[in-house]
Design a protein around this motif. Structure first.
Motif, short mmCIF file in Angstrom:
data_model
loop_
_atom_site.label_atom_id
_atom_site.label_comp_id
_atom_site.label_asym_id
_atom_site.label_seq_id
_atom_site.Cartn_x
_atom_site.Cartn_y
_atom_site.Cartn_z
N THR A 187 3.61 -3.48 -4.06
CA THR A 187 4.41 -2.66 -3.36
C THR A 187 4.65 -1.16 -3.76
O THR A 187 4.27 -0.36 -2.92
CB THR A 187 5.90 -3.26 -3.48
N LYS A 188 4.61 -0.98 -5.11
CA LYS A 188 4.42 0.53 -5.47
C LYS A 188 3.08 0.84 -5.42
O LYS A 188 2.84 1.94 -4.85
CB LYS A 188 4.69 0.58 -6.90
N GLN A 189 1.96 0.40 -5.41
CA GLN A 189 0.80 0.53 -5.00
C GLN A 189 0.60 0.90 -3.53
O GLN A 189 0.02 2.07 -3.28
CB GLN A 189 -0.27 -0.46 -5.43
N VAL A 190 0.92 0.42 -2.80
CA VAL A 190 1.04 0.41 -1.25
C VAL A 190 1.77 1.72 -1.13
O VAL A 190 1.33 2.59 -0.11
CB VAL A 190 1.46 -0.88 -0.61
N GLU A 191 3.05 1.83 -1.60
CA GLU A 191 3.65 3.20 -1.33
C GLU A 191 2.98 4.38 -1.89
O GLU A 191 3.01 5.30 -0.94
CB GLU A 191 5.06 3.11 -2.16
N CYS A 192 2.17 4.29 -2.96
CA CYS A 192 1.56 5.38 -3.52
C CYS A 192 0.49 5.81 -2.39
O CYS A 192 0.28 6.85 -2.22
CB CYS A 192 1.15 5.17 -4.91
N GLN B 78 0.12 4.93 0.75
CA GLN B 78 0.62 5.72 1.81
C GLN B 78 1.09 7.25 1.73
O GLN B 78 0.69 8.09 2.58
CB GLN B 78 1.73 4.93 2.45
N LYS B 79 1.73 7.45 0.53
CA LYS B 79 2.07 8.76 0.31
C LYS B 79 0.82 9.54 0.26
O LYS B 79 0.83 10.86 0.58
CB LYS B 79 2.89 8.94 -1.01
#
Length: 140
Positions: free
Chosen positions: A107-112, A114-115
């Motif tokens: 989840t953190k990887q996907v967030e990063c 996207q950012k």
């Protein structure tokens, strides 16, 4: 007191040895405590002089108190062994924790990602605007 073997024990045998250790230690504590109480009553009729009998009773109380302490230490070691067993052999909870951490990190990887993609797009748009301004400028 049970000693640890070099070969791994089965789960049932290990639990049985833990149960045996627990019962033995508690029984030892109880028996020694009961004997100390009997000695404290001082109802012993013997052929020894009163002073000698008091010294003997005091010595026996010390020995029995040491046995209670030894049994208590054995119980603490048993608790430590059980904790260690649970920590090292609780594979379902370890696997659950690994899966949960894996999901969290994905989840953190996907967030990063996207950012970073958003930042890249913003920088590309700003760079395009700056290039356009530069090439249309009279100051080049």
């Amino acid at each position: 007191m049970a000693t640890q073997r070099a070969l791994p024990q089965s789960k049932e045998a290990l639990l049985k040895s833990y149960t045996t250790r627990l019962k033995d230690d508690v029984k030892s504590m109880l028996e020694n405590f009961e004997e100390i109480i009997k000695l404290a009553k001082g109802e012993n009729d013997s052929q020894l002089s009163r002073m000698t009998q008091c010294e003997q009773d005091t010595y026996e109380m010390h020995v029995r108190a040491a046995n209670i302490v030894r049994a208590g230490e054995s119980l603490m070691k048993l608790v430590s062994d059980i904790k260690q067993y649970l920590i090292l052999n609780d594979f379902p909870s370890v696997n659950d924790a690994i899966i949960q951490n894996g999901k969290l990190f994905r989840t953190k990887q996907v967030e990063c990602d996207q950012k970073l993609a958003s930042l890249r797009d913003d920088m590309a748009a700003d760079l395009y605007d700056l290039e356009e301004e530069y090439y249309t400028s009279i100051y080049k």
